[in-house]
Write a protein that holds these residues in place. Structure first.
Motif, mmCIF file in Angstrom:
data_model
loop_
_atom_site.group_PDB
_atom_site.id
_atom_site.type_symbol
_atom_site.label_atom_id
_atom_site.label_comp_id
_atom_site.label_asym_id
_atom_site.label_seq_id
_atom_site.Cartn_x
_atom_site.Cartn_y
_atom_site.Cartn_z
ATOM 1 N N UNK A 55 6.673 9.245 -7.915
ATOM 2 C CA UNK A 55 7.124 8.726 -9.211
ATOM 3 C C UNK A 55 6.223 9.133 -10.350
ATOM 4 N N UNK A 56 4.941 8.884 -10.209
ATOM 5 C CA UNK A 56 3.985 9.215 -11.263
ATOM 6 C C UNK A 56 3.514 10.664 -11.172
ATOM 7 N N UNK A 57 3.689 11.259 -10.013
ATOM 8 C CA UNK A 57 3.265 12.637 -9.746
ATOM 9 C C UNK A 57 1.797 12.847 -10.112
ATOM 10 N N UNK A 58 0.972 11.894 -9.697
ATOM 11 C CA UNK A 58 -0.448 11.920 -10.042
ATOM 12 C C UNK A 58 -1.167 13.115 -9.431
ATOM 13 N N UNK A 59 -0.675 13.594 -8.297
ATOM 14 C CA UNK A 59 -1.308 14.745 -7.654
ATOM 15 C C UNK A 59 -1.303 15.957 -8.603
ATOM 16 N N UNK A 60 -0.233 16.127 -9.355
ATOM 17 C CA UNK A 60 -0.139 17.237 -10.297
ATOM 18 C C UNK A 60 -0.879 16.940 -11.602
ATOM 19 N N UNK A 61 -0.820 15.700 -12.050
ATOM 20 C CA UNK A 61 -1.409 15.311 -13.340
ATOM 21 C C UNK A 61 -2.923 15.148 -13.223
ATOM 22 N N UNK A 85 0.827 -1.200 0.000
ATOM 23 C CA UNK A 85 0.000 0.000 0.000
ATOM 24 C C UNK A 85 0.867 1.259 0.000
ATOM 25 N N UNK A 86 1.816 1.329 0.908
ATOM 26 C CA UNK A 86 2.632 2.531 1.033
ATOM 27 C C UNK A 86 3.584 2.702 -0.156
ATOM 28 N N UNK A 87 4.102 1.606 -0.696
ATOM 29 C CA UNK A 87 4.975 1.697 -1.872
ATOM 30 C C UNK A 87 4.176 2.175 -3.084
ATOM 31 N N UNK A 88 2.975 1.633 -3.263
ATOM 32 C CA UNK A 88 2.156 2.060 -4.407
ATOM 33 C C UNK A 88 1.775 3.533 -4.268
ATOM 34 N N UNK A 89 1.454 3.974 -3.071
ATOM 35 C CA UNK A 89 1.102 5.379 -2.863
ATOM 36 C C UNK A 89 2.318 6.289 -3.061
ATOM 37 N N UNK A 90 3.488 5.855 -2.628
ATOM 38 C CA UNK A 90 4.706 6.650 -2.837
ATOM 39 C C UNK A 90 4.980 6.798 -4.330
ATOM 40 N N UNK A 91 4.754 5.732 -5.092
ATOM 41 C CA UNK A 91 4.957 5.790 -6.537
ATOM 42 C C UNK A 91 3.961 6.754 -7.180
ATOM 43 N N UNK A 92 2.719 6.676 -6.733
ATOM 44 C CA UNK A 92 1.670 7.554 -7.263
ATOM 45 C C UNK A 92 1.980 9.013 -6.941
ATOM 46 N N UNK A 93 2.436 9.268 -5.709
ATOM 47 C CA UNK A 93 2.703 10.644 -5.276
ATOM 48 C C UNK A 93 3.983 11.191 -5.917
#
Length: 168
Positions: free
Chosen positions: A31-37, A21-29
């Motif tokens: 690595x993928x920068x989903x918050x901005x996209x 859970x935490x690794x996937x969320x770290x990647x989303x936040x």
């Protein structure tokens, strides 16, 4: 106090869920920068990664920032109770269910404490059937609850069959 081996399996499963859970969320936040996209199509139109700041519980229920600490404390209390239950449990299906729910509750509690909300990003709303955005922890909780129900049904069935089999 010696911890039974089967309880260690529940604790291990909870740790794996928290890590995933935490690794996937770290990647989303990060690595993928989903918050901005905001949204990234993965399998059009079925699956997207979408940024949602969930201030409620699973699938956005009981949303509202005022629930942050109450939900965090509740998640920790539930995890402690489940950890104690694992010490007393002998059934493998029940242990798996406990580990999944415990890990999911802890994973989401970490987000609530860190951010004030839970990071949700798995979005199947393109199917038109499932409108909620969720995360790995939510998935673990949902699967764990289904396994708890299944374990209860199977245990009740075995209890009814057991005495009848002894009479024959």
């Amino acid at each position: 106090m010696k911890i039974p081996r089967i309880a260690l399996a529940a604790y291990g499963m909870a740790i794996v869920v928290v890590l995933l859970d935490q690794i996937s969320k770290a990647w989303i936040i990060s690595g993928l920068q989903l918050q901005e996209i905001g949204r990234v199509p993965v399998i059009r139109p079925i699956l997207n990664f979408s940024w949602v700041e969930n201030t409620g519980v699973s699938f956005g229920l009981f949303s509202g920032g005022e629930a942050r600490w109450g939900l965090s404390i509740f998640s920790i209390i539930v995890s402690i109770a489940l950890g104690w239950w694992a010490l007393k449990s002998q059934r493998r299906l029940l242990i798996a269910a406990i580990g999944l729910v415990m890990g999911g509750a802890i994973g989401n509690a970490i987000d609530r404490v860190r951010f004030g909300y839970v990071v949700d990003f798995i979005d199947f709303s393109g199917t038109g059937v499932f409108p909620w955005v969720f995360n790995v922890a939510d998935s673990a909780i949902t699967i764990g609850v289904v396994l708890l129900i299944l374990d209860t049904l199977l245990s009740e069935r075995a209890a009814k069959v057991g005495p009848a089999a002894e009479k024959s």
